[in-house]
Design a protein around this motif. Sequence first.
Motif, PDB file in Angstrom:
ATOM      1  N   ALA A   1       0.865  -1.024   0.321  1.00 32.22           N
ATOM      2  CA  ALA A   1       0.040   0.304   0.330  1.00 32.22           C
ATOM      3  C   ALA A   1       0.897   1.591   0.367  1.00 32.22           C
ATOM      4  CB  ALA A   1      -0.767  -0.292   1.376  1.00 32.22           C
TER       5      ALA A   1
ATOM      6  N   ALA B   1       2.164   2.349  -3.238  1.00 29.14           N
ATOM      7  CA  ALA B   1       1.079   1.864  -3.839  1.00 29.14           C
ATOM      8  C   ALA B   1       1.110   3.918  -3.957  1.00 29.14           C
ATOM      9  CB  ALA B   1       0.042   1.770  -4.083  1.00 29.14           C
TER      10      ALA B   1
ATOM     11  N   GLU C   1      -5.569   2.054   0.328  1.00 28.83           N
ATOM     12  CA  GLU C   1      -4.925   0.587  -0.945  1.00 28.83           C
ATOM     13  C   GLU C   1      -4.445  -0.300   0.395  1.00 28.83           C
ATOM     14  OE1 GLU C   1      -3.879   1.168  -3.692  1.00 28.83           O
ATOM     15  OE2 GLU C   1      -3.634   3.618  -3.839  1.00 28.83           O
TER      16      GLU C   1
END
Length: 461
Positions: free
Chosen positions: A54, A57, A158
């Motif tokens: 996450a 991202a 995310e």
Amino acid sequence: MTVTPGAAVGAHPLSAGQEALWLAHQLDPDSSAYNVVLAVRLRGALRVDVLQEALTALVARHELLRSRFPGTDDGPVRRVDAPGSVRLDVRETPGADGAELFRIATLAGEEPFRLTAGAFRAVLLRRSATDTLLVTVTHHIVSDATSQWLLMRDLFTEYGARTEEPATAPEPGRAATPTPVGWDEQVRAERDFVSSVRGARAAGYWREVCAGLRAAVLPTDRPRPPHRTLRGATHEVDWHPDTARRLREAAAGRGLTPFAWLLGTFQAALHRSGCGDGFLIGCPATTRFTPDTRQAVGYYVNALPTAARFTPATTLLDTIGSAQDQLRRGLAHARYPVELLGGGPLFRISCTLVAADRLPVEGLYEGPVRLGGLRAELVDVPQQEGQLDLTVEILQDSRGFKAVLRYRTDLFDAATVERFGETWRCLLDVSLDAPDTAVSDVGLVAHDDLAFLLALGSGAA
């Protein structure tokens, strides 16, 4: 410019505000005064591997979070690294109680950045498999208060996309909000505005505001050192819920905002505390003028010079009304970076409003919320102390108002700042009871204290 994932790219320009922050960092690279911190205690089975995914991202989405800021012969530039360059820093803290965890989180937020290497880190303090504390830290050069909450929201969007039921979460790698504008576009828009007719008009407006005035300077407890140390501390001023209610009612009744009312009484407190009859303070305001920028992590701030002038006849309401008018007109010219006005520092004191009840992670400021399937609770660690002589953050939420006063400890004792807070509290109270009172006529000594002083003078005490 498009950033290719997985590869470093060339040099990017900085905004005027970023250049000023870069210079401040060069003057004291070991200071944490410009670190912006958001820490949350997480309860639940956190998957560290998924949190790293996450995080990758997140920094792919917000390129400033994977940027570094080296100097060149032509000045500072920004270079963008691959998303995978930002790694989660996991630190084991088994057995740490709440106080110890808070101390460790505070220290994690205070670690200085080397801007040549980066300006963002995420530190996970792992007390147990189901009890962790995440500390996200940015240098102000890539972030502001709103950004810190945006990155927390996007990080757990995310994370949740990878751990929650597909029916209730976005697909992995797809955020729930539109892709934000790139920072190069923001810098380009700023430079285009500065060189435009509107930019010239805005510059003229700010020069007129500042004409004949100097930065507000409170009398200090110690001589000002030759070099800024950027060391500081925090004092909070809480207002009773009934005061908050009366403030909202009084402001609405006169067509004013609560912030303008608090700002005007703050200026009055500075005047009564020795700042003189005319001075400037800064009022940081957002430069998120488009829908794309409202979803982006970045330094979207411009500190608006705000003037205060006093005569023996100036009333509290006069000062409050002037504050409202200057905020309204100043926001119309907020796109012009005041760093470009030149002439040295425009202010040593600032005051800003943070609408905590409107921050991107809804409810987190006031109590526990769910983030990515985990129970998250805000941990309010100290931060951003010592940037100026005095920086004031007025926090507004559904419960009322609180002021966070951050001050330079090389200039002021804690008692001095506490006394200033009481002066402000007194002037606010009088403004709600009798707003037409002259600022110079407000008594600042409590009735009991006055009686004691008079008794001393008469020899009766």
